[in-house]
Design a protein around this motif. Structure first.
Motif, short mmCIF file in Angstrom:
data_model
loop_
_atom_site.label_atom_id
_atom_site.label_comp_id
_atom_site.label_asym_id
_atom_site.label_seq_id
_atom_site.Cartn_x
_atom_site.Cartn_y
_atom_site.Cartn_z
N ILE A 158 1.27 -0.67 0.28
CA ILE A 158 0.17 -0.05 0.22
C ILE A 158 0.57 1.08 0.01
N VAL A 159 2.02 1.26 0.82
CA VAL A 159 2.73 2.03 1.16
C VAL A 159 3.39 2.88 -0.47
N ASN A 160 3.76 1.15 -0.88
CA ASN A 160 4.72 1.88 -2.22
C ASN A 160 3.67 2.18 -3.32
N PHE A 161 2.37 1.66 -3.46
CA PHE A 161 1.14 2.30 -4.41
C PHE A 161 0.84 3.29 -4.47
N ALA A 162 0.92 3.97 -3.07
CA ALA A 162 0.31 4.84 -3.03
C ALA A 162 1.74 6.28 -3.09
N ALA A 163 2.78 6.05 -2.65
CA ALA A 163 4.23 6.85 -3.51
C ALA A 163 4.22 7.03 -4.86
N ASN A 164 3.84 5.52 -5.40
CA ASN A 164 4.03 5.63 -6.92
C ASN A 164 2.69 6.51 -7.55
N LEU A 165 1.84 5.93 -7.02
CA LEU A 165 0.61 7.14 -8.01
C LEU A 165 0.84 8.64 -7.79
N ARG A 166 1.58 9.13 -6.17
CA ARG A 166 1.62 10.23 -6.28
C ARG A 166 2.56 10.73 -7.05
N LEU A 167 3.48 10.27 -7.36
CA LEU A 167 4.60 10.10 -8.15
C LEU A 167 3.99 10.46 -9.81
#
Length: 274
Positions: free
Chosen positions: A8-17
């Motif tokens: 979830i952390v990776n997905f959220a950070a990747n989506l923000r980028l």
């Protein structure tokens, strides 16, 4: 309070980028047809999208769903290296579509056994007689197997400093137990290279041995053909740890696998076509 998972952390950070590069989150939501309030929860890591919304998000950005969950540092390397955009441009070109139509692609297999990061060894065309160690990654993006690899050349005057960097991105075609690759140099944008590799398993080490050939649009780099050895290092994408090991090596360097050196032979076997 329960901490969110790494996924979830990776997905959220990747989506923000990805959204930062679009300029407007509202515009992204309108184009994907998703509620802005709900989308904000995805960006903050409070909620995961449904499988349908995940596919919509992935399709909008031209990526596969699994890549959205990649470790954020690795994902940033791909985004900032412009690999996604470059591959999307290449994929839309009529020349590539004609090329793909003429290839036999084994689309029914997942090819998980070949995905991941490899050390790539070949004799250097810039440092004569030395072995170039670069990093290559094969990954799956939707229906395509894709790859990218990075070369670094140290300065002649100060070997601790990098003088040249070349980045290549392209496609992988598994055919009859072999891998065919076609890629494009992404910094000077003037070179196209090809490769064909056969997997070899010796003891606990996984290798692919083959031939790489390249030709530039200008004669800045001479056309060449040379043996290439790929040594599997692990799953995932290229990380800073892999990049730190990229350089040219004396052919007697003990860090080069014995099997790779046996395949490469001596530097006289490199063919220059200039």
């Amino acid at each position: 309070m329960e901490q969110p998972s790494d996924q979830i952390v990776n997905f959220a950070a990747n989506l923000r980028l990805l959204c930062e590069r679009q300029g407007s989150i509202s515009a992204v939501c309108r184009k994907i047809n998703l509620n802005r309030q709900q989308f904000n929860k995805y960006l903050s890591g409070l909620h995961m999208p449904s499988s349908q919304n995940l596919r919509q998000i992935a399709n909008f950005f031209g990526l596969s769903v699994p890549i959205l969950f990649t470790d954020h540092a690795e994902f940033r390397t791909l985004v900032e290296g412009n690999f996604f955009h470059a591959m999307e441009t290449v994929r839309s070109s009529p020349e590539l579509n004609r090329f793909i139509e003429s290839m036999i692609v084994e689309a029914s297999a997942d090819h998980k056994d070949i995905l991941g990061v490899y050390d790539r060894y070949q004799y250097s065309s810039i440092y004569k007689g030395f072995v170039l160690r670069s990093a290559l990654c094969i990954y799956k993006n939707r229906e395509f197997l894709q790859h990218y690899y990075i070369e670094r050349f140290p300065s002649h005057d100060d070997p601790t400093k990098t003088e040249y960097v070349f980045k290549y991105y392209g496609f992988v075609f598994p055919v009859a137990g072999r891998l065919f690759t076609v890629d494009f140099e992404g910094i000077q944008n003037n070179e196209m290279t090809f490769g064909v590799f056969a997997p070899v398993k010796r003891s606990s080490n996984n290798f692919m041995f083959g031939i790489g050939s390249g030709i530039a649009a200008t004669m800045f780099r001479q056309p060449y053909s040379t043996k290439v050895a790929l040594h599997y290092r692990g799953p995932g994408l290229i990380t800073r740890e892999h990049l730190d090991k990229l350089t040219v090596l004396d052919r007697g360097d003990p860090s080069i696998p014995r099997e790779a050196m046996q395949f490469l032979g001596d530097a006289s076997e490199m063919i220059h076509l200039g």
